[in-house]
Each structure stands twice: as structure tokens, then as C-alpha cells.
Write a protein that holds these residues in place. Structure first.
Motif, PDB file in Angstrom:
ATOM      1  N   UNK A 155      67.226 -23.725  61.618  1.00 16.76           N
ATOM      2  CA  UNK A 155      66.330 -23.225  62.662  1.00 16.76           C
ATOM      3  C   UNK A 155      65.370 -22.149  62.165  1.00 16.76           C
ATOM      4  N   UNK A 156      65.809 -21.364  61.208  1.00 19.25           N
ATOM      5  CA  UNK A 156      64.968 -20.266  60.739  1.00 19.25           C
ATOM      6  C   UNK A 156      63.716 -20.761  60.020  1.00 19.25           C
ATOM      7  N   UNK A 157      63.743 -22.012  59.553  1.00 13.21           N
ATOM      8  CA  UNK A 157      62.572 -22.581  58.886  1.00 13.21           C
ATOM      9  C   UNK A 157      61.822 -23.569  59.782  1.00 13.21           C
ATOM     10  N   UNK A 158      62.167 -23.605  61.050  1.00 14.40           N
ATOM     11  CA  UNK A 158      61.546 -24.571  61.960  1.00 14.40           C
ATOM     12  C   UNK A 158      60.027 -24.420  61.985  1.00 14.40           C
ATOM     13  N   UNK A 159      59.548 -23.184  62.061  1.00 14.76           N
ATOM     14  CA  UNK A 159      58.106 -22.946  62.125  1.00 14.76           C
ATOM     15  C   UNK A 159      57.418 -23.410  60.858  1.00 14.76           C
ATOM     16  N   UNK A 165      54.098 -30.098  58.685  1.00 14.64           N
ATOM     17  CA  UNK A 165      53.904 -31.413  59.303  1.00 14.64           C
ATOM     18  C   UNK A 165      52.533 -31.531  59.953  1.00 14.64           C
ATOM     19  N   UNK A 166      52.079 -30.470  60.614  1.00 17.54           N
ATOM     20  CA  UNK A 166      50.744 -30.475  61.226  1.00 17.54           C
ATOM     21  C   UNK A 166      49.661 -30.590  60.159  1.00 17.54           C
ATOM     22  N   UNK A 167      49.875 -29.895  59.058  1.00 18.60           N
ATOM     23  CA  UNK A 167      48.905 -29.960  57.961  1.00 18.60           C
ATOM     24  C   UNK A 167      48.807 -31.389  57.429  1.00 18.60           C
ATOM     25  N   UNK A 168      49.933 -32.013  57.168  1.00 18.33           N
ATOM     26  CA  UNK A 168      49.933 -33.355  56.596  1.00 18.33           C
ATOM     27  C   UNK A 168      49.348 -34.380  57.563  1.00 18.33           C
TER      28      UNK A 168
END
Length: 326
Positions: A155-159, A165-168
């Protein structure tokens, strides 16, 4: 400026040809600070002149700034030689400087402090040497487990995962290339200049003035890095979006299990690019050097940079100290 003689001690000019000499001493040490490489010191010497000397069988790196002599690193050598080397180095700095106040040794790793504050001949208490010297804690280096930076699990790396993912999804035609200093040098400098301009836009005026004071040094460092890229044996990558270079990053090995990111710049307007290039470069560093950890240096005292580096959940924070005289 050529060599310099201070208090009968000859200091030789610190140049690209000093690399094998310095690295022969570094190879015998066990350190994981980003400052303990030849390249890290060589490229960041901008408005200063670097000098070195072998004092008491230890490699001693000095920097001359505004006529005052300080040390960029503690003496590098065997533990039994360190104390006397340090004392001699302070004598050299004091003989040159307008006041002993300016004489200091920067970037001392915490694990090395005993080497400077214990006698070479006796198992004296560290506090005896502290009668003559002041040790002040400065910044910390942020060290991460390389697999954590690649996998970004939990969860700590969710952001971070979301941003990547948005970038790709937004830039599916991105192209990653291994950095080639001859091919990419002009585009790298163009991106850096854009990065500076974009940063200043969103800063308060007083903060921008402080920021711009350090930009000349960073610009010089990037030029030095590009000019001597092959000789320094650095590793880097660049990322293109729609045919334009929008990010670059460069690193190297510190020790057998730790690599470092020397510099990274991305276009602010490309959301998620910084997170994406950091993950991809972590993969490259692991594959090339077979390391378990990545050191991304300190935060230079900037709160925003501290927050970013803490958000990646460092495996450990390695303190850096400065030694002054009383």
C-alpha cells in the motif's frame, strides 16, 4: 592553478588523471555514502579548485573556495594512519586559511568517526579527541533496497504504481535508450535548462534566489559528467517522448552491493516520468552492477526533496558528519 604548497606540504591538482590513485584507496574501504567515489567529487567541483596529497599513507582531498582550504572527504587510508593524517591535514588548512574557523573535514561517514577520534596507538575513549575537535551531524544519505524500488509492492507504494501506470498509458510510445554522451549531450543540456525554468516558475521569490545560486554548480557538474562520461565509467539512461528527450539519469557503483544515482532530471510537464525513469534505472543498476541497494544521496536540506525521498521508504539513512576544530 597548478600544484599548491602549504606549510611545506605539496598539494597536487585534482584532475581526471587522479581517478586511479583515489580509487586505489577507496577500494580498501567499506563505505556506502554517495560522496565516496571519484566521479561524485570530480564533477561537482565547479567554482572551486580541487587538490590532493598522500599524507601519512592516506589519500587527502582538499578544495579551495574563495581562498579558504577545506576537505571534501576525511583522509582515506588504514585506520592506524587516519588520526595523524587528520591532524596534519588540519595543520595544512590552518596554515593556508585566514582563520582556523574555515578549516573542516566534510562528509565523514558515521562508522568512520572512531578512526578520527581514537588514537592510533591506544584504545583511548573517543571523548579525549573531542577535546580538540567538534563533530557535527549534517545531512543523511537515503539508501533503498533495489528490489523494493523495482517491485513497488504494498500500500505504501500505491501512489507510485498509479503514477507509473498513468504515464505508460498516456505515453505508450516512449523510448528508453542507454545514455550516450556524444549523442545526447545537447538534448540533456536543453532539458536541464527547461527544468530550471519550470522550477523557478513555482517557487516563492526568496526561495528561487537561493535555488538559482546553486544552479551554476549543477550545470557545471552536468557538463563535466557529459564531457568525461566514458572516462568516469558512468552508467545512465534517457527517455524520449514523441521524439524529444524528456528525462535522463546517471549513476555508478559505490561498493560491491551498493550503487548510487548521481543525478536525475525529468520534464515537470510529463506526469509520472520521474517515477517511471527511477524504476527503470533501478532495474538497470541492479542488472549492470548486481547490487542489492541504491543510494540516492542526501536531500540538500530541501523539505520537498526530503518528502520525496522518504516516500520511497528508505531501507536506512546514513548520517554524514563534519569535523571542526575547537
Amino acid at each position: 592553478m597548478g600544484s599548491l604548497t602549504v606549510n611545506k606540504q605539496k598539494l597536487k591538482r585534482f584532475t581526471i588523471y587522479t581517478k586511479p590513485i583515489m580509487e586505489s584507496y577507496l577500494s580498501k574501504l567499506s563505505v556506502d555514502l554517495s560522496d565516496y567515489t571519484f566521479a561524485a567529487n570530480f564533477i561537482w567541483l565547479a567554482n572551486s579548485s580541487g587538490f590532493y596529497a598522500i599524507i601519512n599513507k592516506s589519500f587527502c582531498l582538499f578544495v579551495m573556495t574563495g581562498g579558504e582550504l577545506t576537505m571534501l572527504l576525511p583522509p582515506l587510508g588504514k585506520k592506524k594512519n587516519i588520526t595523524q593524517a587528520m591532524i596534519k591535514c588540519f595543520e595544512v588548512m590552518n596554515a593556508n586559511n585566514s582563520s582556523p574557523y574555515y578549516s573542516r573535514i566534510d562528509y565523514v561517514q558515521g562508522s568512520m568517526l572512531d578512526d578520527f577520534i581514537q588514537s592510533a596507538d591506544q584504545a583511548n575513549s573517543m571523548f579525549e579527541m573531542l577535546e580538540s575537535y567538534i563533530v557535527e551531524k549534517k545531512l543523511v544519505d537515503y539508501v533503498y533496497e533495489v528490489d523494493a524500488l523495482i517491485d513497488l509492492r504494498g500500500n505504501s507504494y500505491h501512489t507510485k504504481r498509479t503514477e507509473i501506470n498513468k504515464f505508460m498509458k498516456s505515453y505508450p510510445d516512449y523510448v528508453i535508450e542507454k545514455l550516450d554522451s556524444a549523442k545526447h549531450k545537447d538534448e540533456i543540456m536543453h532539458l536541464f535548462n527547461k527544468w530550471v525554468s519550470d522550477r523557478v516558475k513555482y517557487m516563492p521569490k526568496e526561495e528561487a534566489e537561493v535555488f538559482l545560486e546553486g544552479i551554476h554548480q549543477e550545470r557545471h557538474a552536468i557538463k563535466q559528467m557529459i564531457k568525461n562520461y566514458d572516462e568516469l565509467m558512468l552508467l545512465g539512461l534517457v527517455i524520449y517522448i514523441n521524439g524529444e528527450l524528456k528525462g535522463f539519469t546517471v549513476g555508478e557503483r559505490i561498493s560491491h552491493d551498493t550503487a548510487t544515482v548521481i543525478i536525475e532530471k525529468t520534464d515537470f510537464e510529463i506526469l509520472g516520468c520521474a517515477q517511471f525513469i527511477f524504476r527503470e534505472f533501478s532495474k538497470m543498476l541492479k542488472e549492470h552492477y548486481e547490487v542489492a541497494y541504491i543510494n540516492v544521496g542526501d536531500d540538500m536540506g530541501f523539505e520537498n526533496l526530503r518528502k520525496v525521498k522518504m516516500s520511497y521508504r528508505p531501507f536506512k539513512l546514513v548520517p554524514k558528519y563534519t569535523i571542526y576544530q575547537k
